[in-house]
Design a protein around this motif. Structure first.
Motif, PDB file in Angstrom:
ATOM      1  N   ALA A  78      13.869  53.890  39.971  1.00  0.00           N
ATOM      2  CA  ALA A  78      14.502  53.901  38.649  1.00  0.00           C
ATOM      3  C   ALA A  78      15.372  55.133  38.464  1.00  0.00           C
ATOM      4  O   ALA A  78      16.350  55.094  37.706  1.00  0.00           O
ATOM      5  N   LEU A  79      15.067  56.198  39.157  1.00  0.00           N
ATOM      6  CA  LEU A  79      15.901  57.400  39.082  1.00  0.00           C
ATOM      7  C   LEU A  79      17.295  57.123  39.645  1.00  0.00           C
ATOM      8  O   LEU A  79      18.295  57.532  39.064  1.00  0.00           O
ATOM      9  N   PHE A  80      17.343  56.381  40.743  1.00  0.00           N
ATOM     10  CA  PHE A  80      18.631  56.077  41.356  1.00  0.00           C
ATOM     11  C   PHE A  80      19.456  55.090  40.533  1.00  0.00           C
ATOM     12  O   PHE A  80      20.679  55.112  40.590  1.00  0.00           O
ATOM     13  N   THR A  81      18.786  54.236  39.777  1.00  0.00           N
ATOM     14  CA  THR A  81      19.521  53.300  38.921  1.00  0.00           C
ATOM     15  C   THR A  81      19.847  53.906  37.561  1.00  0.00           C
ATOM     16  O   THR A  81      20.590  53.316  36.791  1.00  0.00           O
ATOM     17  N   GLY A  82      19.276  55.064  37.260  1.00  0.00           N
ATOM     18  CA  GLY A  82      19.560  55.741  35.999  1.00  0.00           C
ATOM     19  C   GLY A  82      18.704  55.271  34.839  1.00  0.00           C
ATOM     20  O   GLY A  82      19.026  55.537  33.684  1.00  0.00           O
ATOM     21  N   ASP A  83      17.614  54.589  35.127  1.00  0.00           N
ATOM     22  CA  ASP A  83      16.761  54.029  34.068  1.00  0.00           C
ATOM     23  C   ASP A  83      15.516  54.848  33.775  1.00  0.00           C
ATOM     24  O   ASP A  83      14.609  54.379  33.101  1.00  0.00           O
ATOM     25  N   VAL A  84      15.435  56.061  34.264  1.00  0.00           N
ATOM     26  CA  VAL A  84      14.235  56.870  34.071  1.00  0.00           C
ATOM     27  C   VAL A  84      14.445  57.816  32.884  1.00  0.00           C
ATOM     28  O   VAL A  84      15.540  58.330  32.655  1.00  0.00           O
TER      29      VAL A  84
END
Length: 125
Positions: A78-84
């Motif tokens: 989720a960090l790489f997708t920006g959802d964190v």
């Protein structure tokens, strides 16, 4: 063995201190790696008195740290997708997780070598 405890302890203290500074001193949970580092240094002090007890205590600290940081490591995708919600926590936990896994591997390796030496003392020379 105490050098391994102290080295990983200092690295974890630096990681925790840096995370606390990056979060602008707002979250005490950013200091969790630093507290784990202090615990490893305490294990080094115990290890100076009795090698095996220090190693076992260090391994217990590492396993507890691995279990505690794993919940944030799971959110790495989720960090790489920006959802964190808290990217600093995920990054710090991932760094601490990797360091603790490496530390546990070093400690287990050292314990196995020590056990082999005590079981077969003729191969020491």
């Amino acid at each position: 063995m105490s050098r391994i405890h102290i080295t990983f302890g200092i690295i974890l203290i630096i990681v925790g201190g840096a995370a606390y500074a990056v979060t602008e001193f707002a979250s005490w949970t950013a200091m969790i790696p630093a507290f784990l580092g202090l615990a490893l240094i305490a294990c080094a002090l115990v290890g100076m008195l009795h090698h095996m007890i220090g190693a076992i205590l260090g391994l217990v600290v590492a396993i507890a740290g691995i279990a505690g940081t794993a919940m944030n490591v799971i959110e790495l995708g989720a960090l790489f997708t920006g959802d964190v919600a808290s990217p600093a926590a995920v990054i710090t936990s991932t760094i601490a997780f990797v360091l603790l896994v490496l530390y546990a591997a070093f400690v287990i390796r050292s314990m196995v070598i020590t056990a082999r030496e005590h079981r077969n003392p003729t191969k020491l020379a």
